[in-house]
Structure formats: structure tokens, C-alpha cells
Design an enzyme around this catalytic site. Sequence first.
Site, short mmCIF file in Angstrom:
data_model
loop_
_atom_site.label_atom_id
_atom_site.label_comp_id
_atom_site.label_asym_id
_atom_site.label_seq_id
_atom_site.Cartn_x
_atom_site.Cartn_y
_atom_site.Cartn_z
CG HIS A 125 -2.04 0.88 1.50
ND1 HIS A 125 -1.47 2.76 1.74
CD2 HIS A 125 -3.08 0.95 1.30
CE1 HIS A 125 -2.66 2.79 1.18
NE2 HIS A 125 -3.79 2.32 1.82
CG ASP A 202 0.67 -2.21 6.59
OD1 ASP A 202 -0.03 -1.64 7.19
OD2 ASP A 202 0.18 -1.43 5.22
CD GLN A 205 -6.94 -4.26 4.40
OE1 GLN A 205 -7.56 -4.72 5.06
NE2 GLN A 205 -7.09 -3.05 3.67
CE LYS A 228 -6.99 -0.16 6.81
NZ LYS A 228 -8.07 0.40 5.42
CB CYS A 366 -3.33 3.66 -1.27
SG CYS A 366 -4.98 4.40 -1.45
#
Length: 412
Positions: A125, A202, A205, A228, A366
Site C-alpha cells: 500500500h 504493516d 489488514q 478497519k 492505493c
Amino acid sequence: MSGLLSASELKSQFPILQQEVNGHPLVYLDSAATSQKPRRVIEAVQRYYERDNANVHRGVHTLGTRATDAYEGAREKVARFINARSASEIIFTRGTTTAINTVASSYARAVCKPGDEIVISPIEHHANLIPWQQAAKATGATLKHLPVNDDGSFDLEGAAKTITPNTKIVAFTHLSNVLGVVNPAKELVAMAHAVGAKALIDGAQSAPHLKVDVQELDCDFFAFSGHKMCGPTGIGALYGKREILEKMEPIEFGGEMIDFVDLFDATWKEIPWRFEAGTPIIAGAVGLGAAIDFLTEIGMANIEAHDRKLAAYAYDRLSAMDGVTVYGPSSGRTSLATFNLDDVHPHDVATVLDAEGVAVRAGHHCAQPLMRWLQVTATARASFYLYNDEADIDRLVASLQRAKEYFGHAIG
Ligand code: PLP
């Protein structure tokens, strides 16, 4: 609960999901962009403003103490949620983007010099790409990319060659927001450590969909966003190992983060407050704490099983459709399916689906370099969460079938 959650029972706890859109019951399949919020999270934020609102760490009055307790209590919840050793290892941020920027601007700029390497991947991303581009430019370090297999999964043998003794940082996504693939995070962290580099994950998600244990992963940094995972927008966290955070300089300066100030200089508070300049997102932290309580009660293992099952079902149903291409590996997936329909622009696909009350995302997500690697300009993406079930995917497939017929006629 085991196996598939009772999504209809859970759905009833999300006020926004009770509506019709364009004359059809809403099927929300855009949770990878932002999840919906259960009533108890909305109420926790409202209760905070109605009863406890005051600034934190300053007032000795009762509301000030309550607000501080609520804010610091939320930090404890975040620490437990990802199994950090202590709440001092949790910095509240606006979200994943701010968390990664903090590491790229503080840690990377302090340790990197010309000849050093920052290793990321081509499937990132923009939030885990551009901060490292900027850090590389500022320090003269070289930006390198982990090799990926034809289906977008990481090539671990290749990774062992890309990560070298010159590597200072390895930063990669735990779960791709385009390919839906869960990456071998623990192995990559170990490869980084083997050459003395630090590893950043990261987790934008992964935190909503997988049971995350930062001690087990042994990562040095882990970044994620509250919105999220059923929490409010504007709040997220950066986890960092205490011994690393303690050596890092803040990147923002002002109130709340100082120890002693005179006219020409200042010293900083201890971690984590040194990284939280200004009035923080107090109500957001309270809402994130309520979201963590909600997810923890359901059980992250149950959520993970549910989301993996839905992703596999969606992959099977979509890839069985004539003219539909689904991107990413066929297994090891969770939470989403990214696809295209024939030569129809994904924005047109999403518009037709929306007319039937099915909300999917269309665009480059993105991840422009990844789009180029997939040789597309954009895709559609359906993403799932604990309030979705197989019936939602059946609705998606039925609407997509009608879109296919519509565009088939329109084009033909
Ligand atoms: N990383 C990944 C993999 C994402 O999917 C996202 C958001 O979609 C981000 C980072 C950025 O998250 P935020 O916009 O909440 O900072």
C-alpha cells in the site's frame, strides 16, 4: 462459537447495516477500506463525550482523571490485543499511515546512511511505500524490493538474497489489501534479524482479521488502524519494542510530550507520550478500546476462521464465473477478493453493483505499483468481515452476473 460466526446475529449489532440502498438491503463489502461500527462502539464514544470529556494528563479535576483513565485504559487494551510486553510500547497514532511515517521519519533517518538498504516489497500500500522512498532519498540509503512469485506471494528464497548485511530495515505488509494473501511475517522478521536489520509489519489488514501476537512475530514495529477493526476513524497504533522506542527521537513537538522546557531547549517525556504531541484523539482511543472488547469477546480465532472461510468461498465462486479474473494466490487467503470482469472498467462494475445495494470498492486501492505489476489500471474489490456471510457473496455473484449480461449486451 466455532467455524462460521452467526453473521446475521452480529449484523444486527451494526445500525448502519440495517438500511436499504437503492431499494435493496445493503450488502457492505468494503471493510478493507473501512469497517462498520457496532452499536457499543458508537455508544462508548457518545458516553465518553456525555460523561467524561476533558483533556488528558493535565487536569487534577475528576473529569480530567476519568478522561486520562479512559485513554490510558484503551492503551492497555491495545497492548493486550497484540500481546505487547507493556502499554508503554503502544503509541497512539491517527492510523497505520501515521505509524509508518513515524518510524520512517524518526528511526530510519537516524540509522540509515548511503550504502545502507531499506527493503520493502512491490505489493505494498502507498502508506508502506512512500514513507520509505522519502527516507531513502533523505538518507542516501538504497530502496530494494523483495521478489514475488507469479501469484504475488513472497518468494522467500529470493528474499534471503535481497536482505543483506547492509539492510537496516525490512518493511512489508502482513496481509495484502489487494491480493488477500497472508504473508510469512515471522520468517521475514527472522531474515531481517539474521542480518541485524529491524522489521516493520504493516498490520492495517491483518489486525482486524488475524490473531496478532507481536512477541511471537518478534517484529520490531507493528502498525495498524482502528477504523478497519470496528473502531472509529482517526485512531490507530504503532507498536515498537521498548528498547528501540526509547532511543528514537520524536517527530512532532509541542504540548503533552515534554518533560522540561526553557526558552532555548526542551527534554522529552518517557515513551510512549514523547511521541504523542498535542491533545490526542481521546474519544477515538476510547472507541478503539470498545472495539477491542467487542472483537475479543467474539474471539479473534473465530473471526479468523470465519474470514478465511468467506474469502475461500468468494474466491471459488468468483473464479468459477466466465469472464471474471480473480487476483492473488488461490490459497492462504483471507478477508477479500480482488477481481475484474472482462474488459469492463471496475468503476462501471461497482456502479452497477451499487444499484443493487452491493457496496464494493473500485480503483487502484492505493497500490499503483502493484496494479502495474498485475498489468491493470484498476480492479474491483469485495472485502468481508465478521458481519458478512455466504449469502452476501451470493448477492455479489448474482449482481455481477447481471452486470456481465448488461455489459455484454452494451458492448456487443
Ligand atoms: N496499509 C494497508 C495494507 C492498507 O490496506 C491501508 C489502508 O487501506 C493502509 C496501510 C493505510 O491505512 P490508514 O489509511 O488507516 O492509515
